[in-house]
Design a protein around this motif. Structure first.
Motif, PDB file in Angstrom:
ATOM      1  N   TRP A  68       1.224  -1.443  -0.236  1.00  0.00           N
ATOM      2  CA  TRP A  68      -0.798  -0.362   0.194  1.00  0.00           C
ATOM      3  C   TRP A  68       1.104   1.373   0.103  1.00  0.00           C
ATOM      4  O   TRP A  68       0.835   2.526  -0.931  1.00  0.00           O
ATOM      5  N   ARG A  71       1.877   1.973  -3.695  1.00  0.00           N
ATOM      6  CA  ARG A  71       0.476   2.365  -4.591  1.00  0.00           C
ATOM      7  C   ARG A  71       1.005   3.923  -3.848  1.00  0.00           C
ATOM      8  O   ARG A  71       0.291   4.405  -4.791  1.00  0.00           O
ATOM      9  N   GLU A  72       0.881   4.231  -2.837  1.00  0.00           N
ATOM     10  CA  GLU A  72       0.374   4.808  -2.266  1.00  0.00           C
ATOM     11  C   GLU A  72       1.543   6.454  -2.959  1.00  0.00           C
ATOM     12  O   GLU A  72       1.869   7.282  -3.671  1.00  0.00           O
ATOM     13  N   ASP A  83      -5.705   3.736  -4.780  1.00  0.00           N
ATOM     14  CA  ASP A  83      -6.571   2.153  -4.620  1.00  0.00           C
ATOM     15  C   ASP A  83      -7.186   2.046  -6.245  1.00  0.00           C
ATOM     16  O   ASP A  83      -7.761   1.257  -6.862  1.00  0.00           O
ATOM     17  N   SER A  84      -6.511   3.026  -7.269  1.00  0.00           N
ATOM     18  CA  SER A  84      -5.855   3.374  -8.910  1.00  0.00           C
ATOM     19  C   SER A  84      -4.929   2.473  -9.115  1.00  0.00           C
ATOM     20  O   SER A  84      -4.479   2.130 -10.613  1.00  0.00           O
ATOM     21  N   GLU A 267     -12.364  -3.937  -5.902  1.00  0.00           N
ATOM     22  CA  GLU A 267     -12.533  -3.507  -5.923  1.00  0.00           C
ATOM     23  C   GLU A 267     -11.083  -2.489  -7.086  1.00  0.00           C
ATOM     24  O   GLU A 267     -10.421  -2.638  -7.019  1.00  0.00           O
ATOM     25  N   GLY A 268     -11.638  -1.387  -8.366  1.00  0.00           N
ATOM     26  CA  GLY A 268     -11.365  -0.566  -8.544  1.00  0.00           C
ATOM     27  C   GLY A 268      -9.637  -1.060  -8.832  1.00  0.00           C
ATOM     28  O   GLY A 268      -9.860  -2.416 -10.065  1.00  0.00           O
ATOM     29  N   LYS A 270      -7.113  -2.750  -7.960  1.00  0.00           N
ATOM     30  CA  LYS A 270      -7.271  -4.458  -7.621  1.00  0.00           C
ATOM     31  C   LYS A 270      -8.066  -5.649  -8.255  1.00  0.00           C
ATOM     32  O   LYS A 270      -6.825  -6.443  -8.189  1.00  0.00           O
ATOM     33  N   ASP A 273      -4.954  -7.456 -10.223  1.00  0.00           N
ATOM     34  CA  ASP A 273      -3.594  -7.571  -8.924  1.00  0.00           C
ATOM     35  C   ASP A 273      -3.644  -8.915  -9.165  1.00  0.00           C
ATOM     36  O   ASP A 273      -4.109  -9.495  -9.994  1.00  0.00           O
TER      37      ASP A 273
END
Length: 398
Positions: A68, A71-72, A83-84, A267-268, A270, A273
Motif C-alpha cells: 500500500w 501504491r501511495e 486504490d487506482s 474493487e478498482g 485490485k 493484482d
C-alpha cells in the motif's frame, strides 16, 4: 534543504547517500535504464528477512502494508489515487493483464509505435503472429505521432499502446492529452508506458487528460528503487474483468470461492493484482519513497535537476565541435525526455570504448544514449563529454 547548486558542485551533495553504488567514483550516464539505489534501501532487506522468518504465515499484513505504501508513492507521482494503482514485478506483466480485458472478437486491431520498448512491442508482435492486426506507426518524427495515430483509430480498434517518450531518440511524445478523446470516441482503450516520465518529467493524469487511460511505469529508472517495482494506473469507475487474473484480484483472496460463477473481482485496480510474489522490492521501495520525501526530492525538483544536467551536456557537446560524420546531436533540450540521444553509425563502439574508461552509457541502434541522475556533479558530466570527444576523435581518425 537541497538546492540545485549543491547538486551541481563536486562532490555532489547527494553522492554520500549512494556510497554503496560509488556514484562519486564512476560516471554513470545510464540513468534512463537504471539509477543507483540510495543506501537507505538496504534496511528493507533485513526487514524482509524478519518478515519471512519471524512472522511466517502471519506475514500477510506486513506485506500488504508495504504494498500500500508503494501504491501511495506511485500515485502521488502521477496525480492518481492509491486504490487506482495495480502492482506487479514488470510492465510486461501488467500489460498482459491489460490486454486480457480487450474485446478481441469484436475489435481485432491494436495501434502502437514501431520504436516502443520490447515490454510492449514483443508481446504485440506475438499477437500479430496469432492473427491480431497490429499497426506500428514510425516513431519519427515525434512531433506528429498523436496525429498519425488518431487518423488510424476506428471501431475495429481495441487499443492504442505507446510510450510518453521515444525510447530510441529520447524525444518527448507531444499531444498525449488529445489522444484519449479520440480513443473514447471510437470505444478504444489507451495504454501509456510512462516509465521514461515518472519522477523526472512533468506528468499528471489530470493535467494530461489521462485519468481514463491505463498508465504504467516502474521503479528501476528515475524512482531509484530497483527492479520488481512496477505499477499500472487503472481508470476508475469502470468494471473491468481481466481474463488474466491472479487470486489477489478477488474481493477476499482467502475467503472467496475461486470457482464461483460469475467470478468475483475486487474493487478498482485490485482486480488487476496478481498472486503470491516476492515482496522484497516493496520493502526497498518504501524506504526510497521516504528518502525522497526527507531529502525534498519532489518530482518538480528532480525535473529541474534533469533539465540543468541535459542543458550542460548539450552545451558541452556543442563546445567540443564533434566530427559530424561520427556523431551528432539532432534535437534541442526542450524537445527531449530525460536523456540525451546522440546519433552515430558507431554508437555501439563508442559505448564500449567509453565503458572501458569508466564512463557508463548505453545505445539503441544508431543512438548513443546518455542519461544523467541527480547524484552526478557538473564536473562528472563535463568529464563524460570530454571522454566522448576523445573516443570520437579516435574513431574518426581510422
Amino acid at each position: 534543504m537541497l538546492s540545485l547548486a549543491m547538486l551541481a558542485q563536486s562532490p555532489n551533495a547527494l553522492a554520500e547517500d549512494y556510497s554503496h553504488a560509488a556514484v562519486g567514483a564512476r560516471i554513470m550516464l545510464t540513468g534512463h535504464v537504471h539509477q543507483a539505489i540510495p543506501d537507505v534501501a538496504q534496511r528493507g532487506y533485513a526487514e524482509h528477512w524478519d518478515c519471512l522468518n519471524k512472522y511466517g504465515e502471519e506475514r500477510g499484513d506486513q506485506v500488504f502494508e508495504r504494498a500500500w505504501r508503494v501504491r501511495e508513492g506511485f500515485a502521488g507521482r502521477i496525480d492518481s489515487a492509491a486504490d487506482s494503482i495495480a502492482l506487479a514485478a514488470s510492465v510486461h506483466e501488467l500489460f498482459v493483464r491489460f490486454l486480457s480485458v480487450l474485446p478481441w472478437s469484436r475489435r481485432p486491431r491494436i495501434i502502437t509505435v514501431a520504436s516502443e520498448h520490447p515490454s510492449l512491442l514483443r508481446q504485440l508482435s506475438c499477437l500479430a503472429e496469432a492473427g491480431i492486426e497490429v499497426i506500428a506507426v514510425p516513431g519519427e518524427p515525434a512531433v506528429d505521432i498523436v496525429e498519425r495515430i488518431s487518423v488510424l483509430i476506428d471501431d475495429n480498434t481495441a487499443a492504442v499502446c505507446l510510450g510518453s517518450v521515444n525510447r530510441q531518440t529520447g524525444l518527448l511524445v507531444p499531444g498525449l492529452d488529445a489522444l484519449l478523446p479520440v480513443c473514447q470516441k471510437w470505444g478504444a482503450e489507451l495504454f501509456v508506458d510512462a516509465y521514461q516520465s515518472v519522477n523526472v518529467l512533468p506528468f499528471s493524469l489530470r493535467g494530461d487528460n489521462l485519468e481514463q487511460a491505463f498508465v504504467a511505469g516502474g521503479g528501476a529508472k528515475y524512482c531509484q528503487m530497483g527492479n520488481g517495482n512496477c505499477f499500472m494506473h487503472v481508470p476508475p469507475g469502470r468494471d473491468f474483468r481481466p481474463l488474466v487474473s491472479g487470486w489477489f484480484g478477488s474481493f477476499d483472496a482467502v475467503r472467496d470461492d475461486s470457482a464461483a460463477r460469475p467470478l468475483a473481482y475486487g474493487e478498482g485496480a485490485k482486480r488487476f493484482d496478481g498472486s503470491t510474489y516476492d515482496a522484497l522490492p516493496h520493502f526497498r521501495a518504501g524506504h526510497v519513497f521516504d528518502y525522497f520525501e526527507r531529502r525534498g526530492l519532489t518530482p518538480a525538483f528532480l525535473h529541474d535537476i534533469n533539465r540543468h544536467q541535459l542543458a550542460l551536456l548539450a552545451k558541452t557537446f556543442h563546445a567540443c565541435d564533434f566530427n559530424r560524420t561520427v556523431i551528432q546531436l539532432t534535437a534541442d533540450v526542450e524537445y527531449m525526455g530525460a536523456f540525451l540521444a546522440l546519433s552515430s553509425p558507431v554508437a555501439a563502439e563508442l559505448c564500449a570504448r567509453l565503458r572501458d574508461i569508466g564512463v557508463h552509457t548505453d545505445y539503441c541502434g544508431q543512438w548513443l544514449r546518455l542519461g544523467p541522475a541527480p547524484y552526478l556533479s557538473d564536473e562528472q558530466l563535463t568529464d563524460a563529454m570530454i571522454a566522448l570527444q576523445e573516443v570520437v576523435e579516435d574513431c574518426g581518425a581510422r
